[in-house]
Design a protein around this motif. Structure first.
Motif, PDB file in Angstrom:
ATOM      1  N   CYS A 269     -24.478 -34.725 -50.101  1.00  0.00           N
ATOM      2  CA  CYS A 269     -25.523 -34.697 -49.051  1.00  0.00           C
ATOM      3  C   CYS A 269     -26.524 -33.583 -49.302  1.00  0.00           C
ATOM      4  CB  CYS A 269     -24.865 -34.549 -47.693  1.00  0.00           C
ATOM      5  SG  CYS A 269     -26.019 -34.479 -46.314  1.00  0.00           S
ATOM      6  N   PHE A 270     -26.049 -32.406 -49.640  1.00  0.00           N
ATOM      7  CA  PHE A 270     -26.956 -31.278 -49.881  1.00  0.00           C
ATOM      8  C   PHE A 270     -27.726 -31.446 -51.183  1.00  0.00           C
ATOM      9  CE2 PHE A 270     -24.643 -29.168 -46.507  1.00  0.00           C
ATOM     10  CZ  PHE A 270     -25.579 -28.280 -45.984  1.00  0.00           C
ATOM     11  N   ASP A 271     -27.102 -32.113 -52.162  1.00  0.00           N
ATOM     12  CA  ASP A 271     -27.809 -32.343 -53.432  1.00  0.00           C
ATOM     13  C   ASP A 271     -28.981 -33.300 -53.254  1.00  0.00           C
ATOM     14  OD1 ASP A 271     -26.114 -30.656 -54.740  1.00  0.00           O
ATOM     15  OD2 ASP A 271     -24.775 -32.251 -55.482  1.00  0.00           O
ATOM     16  N   ASN A 272     -28.885 -34.177 -52.258  1.00  0.00           N
ATOM     17  CA  ASN A 272     -29.954 -35.154 -52.025  1.00  0.00           C
ATOM     18  C   ASN A 272     -31.111 -34.592 -51.198  1.00  0.00           C
ATOM     19  OD1 ASN A 272     -28.587 -37.143 -53.430  1.00  0.00           O
ATOM     20  ND2 ASN A 272     -27.515 -37.905 -51.605  1.00  0.00           N
ATOM     21  N   VAL A 273     -30.945 -33.370 -50.682  1.00  0.00           N
ATOM     22  CA  VAL A 273     -32.024 -32.770 -49.898  1.00  0.00           C
ATOM     23  C   VAL A 273     -33.177 -32.372 -50.825  1.00  0.00           C
ATOM     24  CG1 VAL A 273     -32.681 -30.831 -48.420  1.00  0.00           C
ATOM     25  CG2 VAL A 273     -30.466 -31.953 -48.108  1.00  0.00           C
ATOM     26  N   LEU A 274     -34.382 -32.778 -50.462  1.00  0.00           N
ATOM     27  CA  LEU A 274     -35.557 -32.518 -51.286  1.00  0.00           C
ATOM     28  C   LEU A 274     -35.960 -31.046 -51.243  1.00  0.00           C
ATOM     29  CD1 LEU A 274     -38.138 -33.607 -52.863  1.00  0.00           C
ATOM     30  CD2 LEU A 274     -39.221 -33.809 -50.619  1.00  0.00           C
ATOM     31  N   ASP A 275     -36.296 -30.506 -52.415  1.00  0.00           N
ATOM     32  CA  ASP A 275     -36.902 -29.183 -52.481  1.00  0.00           C
ATOM     33  C   ASP A 275     -38.370 -29.333 -52.098  1.00  0.00           C
ATOM     34  OD1 ASP A 275     -37.963 -26.726 -53.013  1.00  0.00           O
ATOM     35  OD2 ASP A 275     -37.407 -26.672 -55.139  1.00  0.00           O
ATOM     36  N   PRO A 276     -38.811 -28.824 -50.939  1.00  0.00           N
ATOM     37  CA  PRO A 276     -40.177 -29.100 -50.474  1.00  0.00           C
ATOM     38  C   PRO A 276     -41.255 -28.498 -51.360  1.00  0.00           C
ATOM     39  CG  PRO A 276     -39.129 -27.448 -49.088  1.00  0.00           C
ATOM     40  CD  PRO A 276     -38.066 -27.977 -50.006  1.00  0.00           C
ATOM     41  N   PHE A 277     -40.919 -27.475 -52.141  1.00  0.00           N
ATOM     42  CA  PHE A 277     -41.919 -26.852 -52.998  1.00  0.00           C
ATOM     43  C   PHE A 277     -41.938 -27.439 -54.411  1.00  0.00           C
ATOM     44  CE2 PHE A 277     -41.726 -23.458 -49.800  1.00  0.00           C
ATOM     45  CZ  PHE A 277     -43.084 -23.193 -49.648  1.00  0.00           C
ATOM     46  N   LEU A 278     -41.079 -28.452 -54.669  1.00  0.00           N
ATOM     47  CA  LEU A 278     -41.045 -29.036 -56.009  1.00  0.00           C
ATOM     48  C   LEU A 278     -42.374 -29.673 -56.401  1.00  0.00           C
ATOM     49  CD1 LEU A 278     -39.209 -29.537 -58.429  1.00  0.00           C
ATOM     50  CD2 LEU A 278     -38.553 -31.726 -57.395  1.00  0.00           C
ATOM     51  N   PRO A 279     -43.088 -30.375 -55.486  1.00  0.00           N
ATOM     52  CA  PRO A 279     -44.397 -30.938 -55.873  1.00  0.00           C
ATOM     53  C   PRO A 279     -45.510 -29.884 -55.940  1.00  0.00           C
ATOM     54  CG  PRO A 279     -43.446 -32.085 -53.972  1.00  0.00           C
ATOM     55  CD  PRO A 279     -42.699 -30.823 -54.133  1.00  0.00           C
ATOM     56  N   LEU A 280     -45.184 -28.601 -55.675  1.00  0.00           N
ATOM     57  CA  LEU A 280     -46.227 -27.570 -55.566  1.00  0.00           C
ATOM     58  C   LEU A 280     -45.923 -26.341 -56.418  1.00  0.00           C
ATOM     59  CD1 LEU A 280     -46.367 -27.746 -51.684  1.00  0.00           C
ATOM     60  CD2 LEU A 280     -48.109 -28.692 -53.195  1.00  0.00           C
ATOM     61  N   ASN A 281     -44.940 -26.449 -57.353  1.00  0.00           N
ATOM     62  CA  ASN A 281     -44.507 -25.240 -58.054  1.00  0.00           C
ATOM     63  C   ASN A 281     -45.296 -24.922 -59.311  1.00  0.00           C
ATOM     64  OD1 ASN A 281     -43.543 -27.291 -59.614  1.00  0.00           O
ATOM     65  ND2 ASN A 281     -41.388 -26.667 -59.526  1.00  0.00           N
ATOM     66  N   THR A 282     -46.308 -25.733 -59.651  1.00  0.00           N
ATOM     67  CA  THR A 282     -47.225 -25.410 -60.745  1.00  0.00           C
ATOM     68  C   THR A 282     -48.651 -25.688 -60.287  1.00  0.00           C
ATOM     69  OG1 THR A 282     -47.187 -27.617 -61.751  1.00  0.00           O
ATOM     70  CG2 THR A 282     -45.478 -26.045 -62.456  1.00  0.00           C
ATOM     71  N   GLU A 283     -49.612 -25.086 -60.955  1.00  0.00           N
ATOM     72  CA  GLU A 283     -51.015 -25.261 -60.567  1.00  0.00           C
ATOM     73  C   GLU A 283     -51.467 -26.703 -60.738  1.00  0.00           C
ATOM     74  OE1 GLU A 283     -54.783 -23.906 -59.146  1.00  0.00           O
ATOM     75  OE2 GLU A 283     -52.710 -23.172 -59.023  1.00  0.00           O
ATOM     76  N   SER A 284     -51.015 -27.355 -61.814  1.00  0.00           N
ATOM     77  CA  SER A 284     -51.419 -28.746 -62.037  1.00  0.00           C
ATOM     78  C   SER A 284     -50.854 -29.660 -60.953  1.00  0.00           C
ATOM     79  CB  SER A 284     -50.953 -29.212 -63.413  1.00  0.00           C
ATOM     80  OG  SER A 284     -49.532 -29.106 -63.529  1.00  0.00           O
ATOM     81  N   LYS A 285     -49.605 -29.414 -60.528  1.00  0.00           N
ATOM     82  CA  LYS A 285     -49.025 -30.217 -59.449  1.00  0.00           C
ATOM     83  C   LYS A 285     -49.773 -29.992 -58.146  1.00  0.00           C
ATOM     84  CE  LYS A 285     -44.239 -30.480 -61.167  1.00  0.00           C
ATOM     85  NZ  LYS A 285     -42.835 -30.120 -60.869  1.00  0.00           N
ATOM     86  N   ARG A 286     -50.149 -28.741 -57.895  1.00  0.00           N
ATOM     87  CA  ARG A 286     -50.883 -28.440 -56.655  1.00  0.00           C
ATOM     88  C   ARG A 286     -52.227 -29.148 -56.641  1.00  0.00           C
ATOM     89  NH1 ARG A 286     -48.206 -23.263 -57.352  1.00  0.00           N
ATOM     90  NH2 ARG A 286     -49.931 -22.432 -58.606  1.00  0.00           N
ATOM     91  N   MET A 287     -52.950 -29.111 -57.772  1.00  0.00           N
ATOM     92  CA  MET A 287     -54.243 -29.778 -57.833  1.00  0.00           C
ATOM     93  C   MET A 287     -54.095 -31.284 -57.631  1.00  0.00           C
ATOM     94  SD  MET A 287     -56.456 -27.379 -58.199  1.00  0.00           S
ATOM     95  CE  MET A 287     -55.359 -26.453 -57.139  1.00  0.00           C
ATOM     96  N   LYS A 288     -53.038 -31.854 -58.214  1.00  0.00           N
ATOM     97  CA  LYS A 288     -52.803 -33.291 -58.052  1.00  0.00           C
ATOM     98  C   LYS A 288     -52.511 -33.624 -56.598  1.00  0.00           C
ATOM     99  CE  LYS A 288     -49.864 -37.057 -59.717  1.00  0.00           C
ATOM    100  NZ  LYS A 288     -48.716 -37.418 -60.583  1.00  0.00           N
ATOM    101  N   TYR A 289     -51.693 -32.791 -55.946  1.00  0.00           N
ATOM    102  CA  TYR A 289     -51.345 -33.038 -54.543  1.00  0.00           C
ATOM    103  C   TYR A 289     -52.582 -32.947 -53.660  1.00  0.00           C
ATOM    104  CZ  TYR A 289     -49.045 -32.619 -50.008  1.00  0.00           C
ATOM    105  OH  TYR A 289     -48.661 -32.819 -48.715  1.00  0.00           O
ATOM    106  N   PHE A 290     -53.410 -31.902 -53.834  1.00  0.00           N
ATOM    107  CA  PHE A 290     -54.611 -31.739 -53.007  1.00  0.00           C
ATOM    108  C   PHE A 290     -55.579 -32.899 -53.203  1.00  0.00           C
ATOM    109  CE2 PHE A 290     -53.894 -26.885 -53.333  1.00  0.00           C
ATOM    110  CZ  PHE A 290     -52.948 -26.966 -52.325  1.00  0.00           C
TER     111      PHE A 290
END
Length: 806
Positions: free
Chosen positions: A165-186
């Motif tokens: 159950c805990f392994d399936n919990v999403l890391d909320p900062f995973l889509p935001l932990n690099t600059e390229s991911k942040r730019m893609k998300y925005f």
């Protein structure tokens, strides 16, 4: 507890807040606004914790009485109708909760970028938060296992399920932990418009060579940044409040100039006069220094910037920095090397597409056309962009007419036969002469043609924008105030007394941040003040020194003439007839100046004032084209710069992320308020009038606050407001209380008696009358707010200083 959006009831504050997050998608951010839905409560909060605290304090009593309007919980009889979300979350709710958490994390990252933190700081913050969240999950996991106290083999099975159950919990900062991911998300979530980098040319420069470990010559590309203007326009039209921002006041009168749409230029334009819906783009060009402006690196990191605003939007909203959008950033040195042709090429291409093909915008089912309606900037910036001479000592240094500079001292009106206004045909002839003989320095003040002249519906000869900020506040006003101060010192008082009065004068609440820090009387033509300080001193100068000066003093009369000109020029609404009066005022003022100061020359900015009446008739109030708000946009870039490597790209990317984050939450009519408390109307003297204005029972409760701010106007006790005009004389009221009910702002006021417009101080002389109370809605008020001031030498004399023609 009720939801203020859908009126759904919940048993407790936690259930209500979870409902806000999962059902309505509300999350933390600058645009979050939560209302207490209890009857009679007008509190508004901008965080979930704030609302939770309010509900816990005001909703602890079991006896909620609807008629009392008190904030307390419902009785137990309502429990049967409770429809709160269940404790066990369904899979759909789990997905919604994960999305909500990620959005909150994205808001945290966006806020860090907004305040100018570098990428390394954001990366460190994100990685640290990831570790903290992971450690908390592991701590909860261990505590949960220990709390069950199970025996084998059940313990192994349950522990395995808990681990899964805990392994399936999403890391909320995973889509935001690099600059390229942040730019893609925005870009995906908030519609961020990515800047495009163009190459201007190449040059040799000294750079660190990684292969050799030393410095050497290498080829470097000179680049500039362009943000596709058509994409930005589409993004603007997608804002949910765009129709409100573009709506015009139905109460506007004929023969009165409110905006550019009321001027002759718009009514005679080949595109705007024929198309009902058009995109009206106003460009701004200027240069700003990224490094210390007086340091050794000045000039090296100087950046040129082009911004734009949509003139379709009402002026009261265009003053917001969020409605000033970036078009291009480039190094100022590259203008001299490559010229404006290459830098403006992408912009000209997009505007040509808008003129000929149009673009599809959300509110319409057909293509919408548009073009550049005006280009504004300071005099030097416009002359360099338009291809005119950049020296104001040149023989022909006016972009409006062909008058020689020596004639500036004698020709004081556009009615003079010596003034020949520049036209499109004349400008083309001057450019052709320059092309046929490149050895000429300029022809009638023209050095080259502007790339914008290749557009179908725009030409520099039809650009009537002037910058009253630099012309008057940082030019003519300081020049003439300096001469007047010298006159006062020679005839009425001492230098120490002048400085003492300026420093000790009570400028009131509104101007407390704009009072001049000190005057620099030198051989220069200014006083060393910025535009805000100059405007503050200019308006209050007569009250400071009016008691010293003889009523027939001609130097004082010259200054009063300047004040009259300033009040008309800085008005946001101007009648057609007042432009004729302005023309005579300017002519009289300039003539008197030459009479009183025969050894002082009129500045080129004095001559530009001669064209103000014509410019107002063409494009409406000049206040809508000045540089004040555009130059405030420069500070956004200056505060964000932490690295001087590839400045233009760094600044453009940060700016676009900031705009994407702020634009989605931008509320043009946002109500800001200070601390307050709930009061019952039946306990107030004018409670009946307030209840009638709000259309609520007399026993209702309203929020009494210390101050409120709407559309940049602040309302607080002891400020004066203009209610109406009687026989061309303004009627002022003084605010006593500020009340808020469901975002409707009411003012409790008392009337002031306006005696006259004092000719000696050019201020309205007022006095207190009776204590009769009035209830006013801020939507009905005119102009800005005022301070009630006293003059030197007579504390019982009350004055209101006008900031525009009334």
């Amino acid at each position: 507890m009720d939801c203020f959006i859908c009126q759904k009831r919940h048993a407790n504050a936690n259930g209500l807040i979870r409902h806000f997050k999962l059902v309505h998608g509300l999350c933390l951010g600058r645009g979050l606004k939560l209302k207490c839905a209890h009857r009679g409560c007008s509190h508004v909060y901008h965080s979930f914790s704030g609302l939770r605290k309010h509900l816990s304090k005001c909703c602890t009593n079991d006896n909620f009485n609807v008629d009392d309007g008190e904030c307390s919980t419902f009785t137990n009889s309502i429990s049967s109708r409770e429809t709160a979300l269940p404790d066990q979350s369904s899979p759909s709710e789990s997905v919604l909760l994960e999305q909500h958490i990620v959005k909150n994390c994205a808001n945290i990252v966006a806020e860090l970028k907004r305040v100018g933190n570098p990428v390394t700081t954001i990366d460190f913050t994100v990685s640290t938060l990831q570790e903290v969240i992971g450690d908390l999950d592991r701590l909860k996991q261990v505590n949960l296992k220990n709390s069950l106290d199970l025996q084998e083999p059940t313990k192994s099975v349950v522990d395995s399920k808990i681990d899964q159950c805990f392994d399936n919990v999403l890391d909320p900062f995973l889509p935001l932990n690099t600059e390229s991911k942040r730019m893609k998300y925005f870009s995906e979530k908030w519609g961020k418009i990515d800047p495009v980098e163009y190459v201007l040319g190449t040059r040799f420069a000294t750079r660190f060579m990684r292969t050799t470990g030393g410095y050497g010559q290498t080829i470097v590309k000179d680049k500039f940044i362009y943000i596709p203007i058509l994409e930005t326009v589409k993004s603007i039209y997608q804002h949910p409040n765009i129709n409100k921002m573009m709506a015009r006041d139905p109460k506007q009168m004929e023969n009165v100039l409110y905006d550019i749409q009321d001027g002759e230029f718009f009514k005679d334009h080949d595109l705007f006069s024929k198309q009902v819906h058009t995109v009206q783009i106003q460009l701004f060009f200027d240069e700003f220094e990224c490094a210390n402006p007086i340091g050794s690196k000045r000039g090296i990191h100087k950046v040129g910037a082009i911004y734009f605003t949509l003139r379709n939007v009402s002026p009261k909203y265009n003053s917001s920095l969020l409605n000033i959008h970036l078009v291009s950033l480039f190094h100022a040195q590259d203008i001299k090397t490559y010229g404006f042709d290459k830098i403006l090429a992408p912009l000209v291409k997009d505007i040509s597409t808008l003129e000929t093909q149009g673009i599809r915008l959300p509110p319409f089912d057909h293509n919408i056309y548009g073009t550049i309606i005006q280009v504004t900037g300071d005099n030097l910036g416009l002359h360099s962009l338009f291809g005119f001479v950049e020296s104001f000592s040149a023989r022909y240094c006016c972009r409006f007419c062909l008058l020689e500079k020596e004639d500036f001292q004698t020709v004081l009106s556009e009615d003079s036969p010596k003034i020949s206004v520049r036209t499109k045909q004349l400008h083309i002839e001057h450019c052709q002469k320059m092309q046929s003989n490149p050895m000429l320095p300029y022809v009638m003040g023209v050095k080259r043609s502007c790339p914008l002249n290749s557009l179908q519906y725009f030409h520099t000869s039809a650009n009537f924008s002037v910058d009253i900020m630099h012309d008057i506040l940082e030019g003519v006003a300081q020049y003439e105030m300096k001469l007047l101060i010298e006159h006062l010192i020679d005839n009425y008082t001492t230098s120490a007394e002048v400085h003492r009065r300026i420093q000790n004068f009570n400028y009131g609440f509104i101007e407390q941040n704009n009072k001049p820090p000190g005057l620099k009387i030198s051989d220069a033509n200014d006083l060393g003040l910025n535009a805000n300080q100059s405007w503050c001193l200019l308006r209050h100068f007569p009250i400071m020194f009016g008691d010293l000066v003889h009523p027939t003093d001609q130097h004082w009369y010259l200054f009063i003439l300047l004040l009259q000109i300033v009040n008309i020029v800085f008005s946001s609404v101007v009648s057609q007839g007042i432009t004729t009066y302005l023309k005579h005022l300017i002519s009289e003022h300039h003539g008197l100046f030459k009479h009183l100061f025969p050894n002082n020359r009129l500045l080129p900015k004095h001559h530009f004032m001669v064209h103000y009446p014509m410019c107002i008739r063409k494009i409406g109030p000049l206040l809508h084209t000045w540089c004040m708000r555009y130059e405030a946009k420069h500070n956004v870039f200056k505060k964000q710069l932490k690295s001087f490597k590839n400045i233009t790209k760094t600044l453009a990317k940060k700016h676009q992320c900031q705009m994407a984050y702020l634009w989605q939450t931008f509320d043009p009519n946002e109500l800001k308020m200070g601390p307050g408390k709930m009061v019952s109307l039946n306990e107030m003297k004018c409670g009946g009038m307030v209840a009638e204005k709000l259309e609520v029972p007399v026993g209702s409760r309203v929020l009494k606050v210390k101050w409120a701010k709407v559309n940049g106007r602040i309302f607080r006790p002891e400020l004066a407001v203009c209610v109406r005009t009687d026989d061309e004389m303004p009627v002022f009221h003084v605010i006593k209380n500020v009340l808020i009910k469901d975002e409707q702002v009411l003012l409790i006021t008392v009337a002031l008696k306006t005696h006259c417009l004092d000719e000696h101080t050019h201020a309205y002389k007022v006095s207190h009358t009776t204590d009769t109370l009035f209830v006013l809605d801020i939507k009905t008020l005119m102009y800005k707010n005022f301070d009630v001031l006293t003059s030197y030498g007579a504390d019982d004399n009350l004055f209101i200083v006008p900031h525009c023609f009334m």
